[in-house]
Enzyme design. Sequence first.
Site, mmCIF file in Angstrom:
data_model
loop_
_atom_site.group_PDB
_atom_site.id
_atom_site.type_symbol
_atom_site.label_atom_id
_atom_site.label_comp_id
_atom_site.label_asym_id
_atom_site.label_seq_id
_atom_site.Cartn_x
_atom_site.Cartn_y
_atom_site.Cartn_z
ATOM 1 N N ARG A 123 0.853 -1.212 -0.168
ATOM 2 C CA ARG A 123 0.105 0.012 0.061
ATOM 3 C C ARG A 123 0.893 1.070 0.074
ATOM 4 O O ARG A 123 1.921 1.181 0.567
ATOM 5 C CB ARG A 123 -0.875 0.103 0.967
ATOM 6 C CG ARG A 123 -1.953 -0.850 1.021
ATOM 7 C CD ARG A 123 -3.120 -0.535 0.224
ATOM 8 N NE ARG A 123 -4.318 -1.504 0.154
ATOM 9 C CZ ARG A 123 -4.534 -2.639 -0.747
ATOM 10 N NH1 ARG A 123 -3.433 -2.618 -1.596
ATOM 11 N NH2 ARG A 123 -5.384 -3.188 -0.468
ATOM 12 N N HIS A 127 -0.686 -0.145 -9.712
ATOM 13 C CA HIS A 127 -1.414 -1.083 -8.773
ATOM 14 C C HIS A 127 -1.936 -2.416 -9.601
ATOM 15 O O HIS A 127 -3.004 -2.677 -9.593
ATOM 16 C CB HIS A 127 -2.799 -0.482 -8.302
ATOM 17 C CG HIS A 127 -3.003 -0.832 -6.879
ATOM 18 N ND1 HIS A 127 -3.577 -0.418 -6.018
ATOM 19 C CD2 HIS A 127 -3.152 -2.404 -6.734
ATOM 20 C CE1 HIS A 127 -3.728 -1.021 -4.832
ATOM 21 N NE2 HIS A 127 -3.215 -2.376 -5.298
HETATM 22 P P1 NDP Z 1 -2.255 -11.477 5.054
HETATM 23 O O1 NDP Z 1 -3.120 -10.523 6.127
HETATM 24 O O2 NDP Z 1 -2.453 -12.723 4.808
HETATM 25 O O3 NDP Z 1 -0.772 -11.460 5.809
HETATM 26 C C1 NDP Z 1 -0.250 -10.273 6.246
HETATM 27 C C2 NDP Z 1 1.020 -10.663 6.822
HETATM 28 O O4 NDP Z 1 1.833 -9.505 7.266
HETATM 29 C C3 NDP Z 1 1.301 -11.893 7.986
HETATM 30 O O5 NDP Z 1 2.068 -12.535 7.705
HETATM 31 C C4 NDP Z 1 1.253 -10.752 9.185
HETATM 32 O O6 NDP Z 1 1.809 -11.377 10.228
HETATM 33 C C5 NDP Z 1 2.463 -9.798 8.957
HETATM 34 N N1 NDP Z 1 1.980 -8.440 9.346
HETATM 35 C C6 NDP Z 1 0.999 -7.852 9.819
HETATM 36 N N2 NDP Z 1 1.494 -6.682 10.660
HETATM 37 C C7 NDP Z 1 2.698 -6.860 10.888
HETATM 38 C C8 NDP Z 1 3.455 -6.097 11.574
HETATM 39 N N3 NDP Z 1 3.129 -5.148 12.380
HETATM 40 N N4 NDP Z 1 4.670 -6.631 11.597
HETATM 41 C C9 NDP Z 1 5.308 -7.479 10.921
HETATM 42 N N5 NDP Z 1 4.470 -8.314 10.406
HETATM 43 C C10 NDP Z 1 3.101 -8.048 10.246
HETATM 44 O O7 NDP Z 1 -1.892 -10.505 3.711
HETATM 45 P P2 NDP Z 1 -1.886 -10.876 2.244
HETATM 46 O O8 NDP Z 1 -0.613 -11.417 2.230
HETATM 47 O O9 NDP Z 1 -3.117 -11.451 1.784
HETATM 48 O O10 NDP Z 1 -1.434 -9.250 1.647
HETATM 49 C C11 NDP Z 1 -0.927 -8.233 2.132
HETATM 50 C C12 NDP Z 1 -1.018 -7.030 1.512
HETATM 51 O O11 NDP Z 1 -0.883 -6.857 0.113
HETATM 52 C C13 NDP Z 1 -2.632 -6.508 1.314
HETATM 53 O O12 NDP Z 1 -2.956 -6.214 2.698
HETATM 54 C C14 NDP Z 1 -2.492 -5.387 0.496
HETATM 55 O O13 NDP Z 1 -2.328 -4.127 1.049
HETATM 56 C C15 NDP Z 1 -1.511 -5.923 -0.482
HETATM 57 N N6 NDP Z 1 -1.993 -6.246 -1.785
HETATM 58 C C16 NDP Z 1 -1.428 -5.548 -2.801
HETATM 59 C C17 NDP Z 1 -1.898 -5.767 -4.203
HETATM 60 C C18 NDP Z 1 -1.409 -4.984 -5.236
HETATM 61 O O14 NDP Z 1 -1.875 -5.371 -6.422
HETATM 62 N N7 NDP Z 1 -0.333 -4.289 -5.322
HETATM 63 C C19 NDP Z 1 -3.056 -6.975 -4.203
HETATM 64 C C20 NDP Z 1 -3.445 -7.601 -3.235
HETATM 65 C C21 NDP Z 1 -2.896 -7.141 -1.998
HETATM 66 P P3 NDP Z 1 1.156 -12.494 10.831
HETATM 67 O O15 NDP Z 1 1.178 -13.795 10.068
HETATM 68 O O16 NDP Z 1 2.319 -13.135 12.144
HETATM 69 O O17 NDP Z 1 -0.044 -12.001 11.430
#
Ligand code: NDP
Length: 310
Positions: free
Chosen positions: A225, A273
């Site tokens: 993002r 994007h």
């Molecule tokens: P998930 O919710 O499946 O995973 C998020 C990951 O981030 C988890 O491993 C989580 O850790 C980790 N995380 C969250 N907060 C923290 C923190 N404070 N410190 C360290 N690690 C953290 O998300 P997705 O993989 O499905 O998607 C990730 C992002 O990708 C989406 O939120 C979106 O913003 C972006 N996206 C972008 C797209 C594009 O086209 N550019 C398309 C789709 C998504 P834990 O597992 O331990 O909870």
Amino acid sequence: MKAVVYLPVEDKTQWWVEMLQSLLPGWEVTSMDDPGDPAGVDFAVVWRPRTGDLAQFPNLRAIVSIGAGIDHVLADKELPAGVPIIRTVGTDLTQRMREYVALHVLRHHRDMPRQLQAQAEADWHAIVVPVAPNRTVGVMGLGNLGAAAAQTLAGLGFDTRGWSKSQKEIDGVTCFAGSEGLDTFLDGCEILVNLLPLTDETRGILAASLFAKLPKEACVINCARGPHLVDEDLLAALDGGQVKQATLDVFHQEPLPADHPFWNHRKITVTPHVASQIDAGTGGRLIAANLLEFAKTGTCNDVADAARGY
Ligand code: NDP
């Protein structure tokens, strides 16, 4: 059952209405511009709703995000409390992100921007880079997309690290967790990929203080993002040589304004994007399946944890 659909900034609402209606026989699917009795609406399917849009429906059972992130829904300060938010995730989205990350990591790894510059100058300039096992790459966020991206990079032979909130175990990936693991994760990480969700904890994480912990001339790829990145800090890090190149798919304001300095920066690649835009047909089928499951059981696999923000 009744669902309303709304993508105010995309101008694709009617298309989604018709597609979901065809996949949900017996349901009423309408645009949020023409919802009928608000009390009769069970589900809202949205991308970047405007503040207050969802508060008009008193009996919402769930909100569906047309995408993996839920930050655009949580940004609504009048969001009805306690209504589950369903993400749209699946193998299509994961595959697309694997491809995008592999493409741009390899591009930085092989120094393609400099190679293309040499071509533009008709300069036979051979750039020899380390082999992948001698290149350290790191993925921030090890969820659906980040874990898949890290596995892909490991499969290409890179010395691959990952960082998440809770500790993970992924074959071929050295995993770090929490704020206590961040500095070690960053130390020596030559190509950094951001796939974190946007939350209060992660907003602005790609800032000068983080860039300073990377080795000099690291490359940064942000495909999560826009507000993860402090734009001015990236520009300063590129100017000062701490960051060598950046690939940016997401921005504070989208579309990226025509006068934004990122567009013409010789060290920045901009993509609009598209890292992992779900194919609308596939997305529609995933959303319809989740709606049917939720209507029947009161839940489904892809309900996000709104309290933690992802
Ligand atoms: P998930 O919710 O499946 O995973 C998020 C990951 O981030 C988890 O491993 C989580 O850790 C980790 N995380 C969250 N907060 C923290 C923190 N404070 N410190 C360290 N690690 C953290 O998300 P997705 O993989 O499905 O998607 C990730 C992002 O990708 C989406 O939120 C979106 O913003 C972006 N996206 C972008 C797209 C594009 O086209 N550019 C398309 C789709 C998504 P834990 O597992 O331990 O909870």
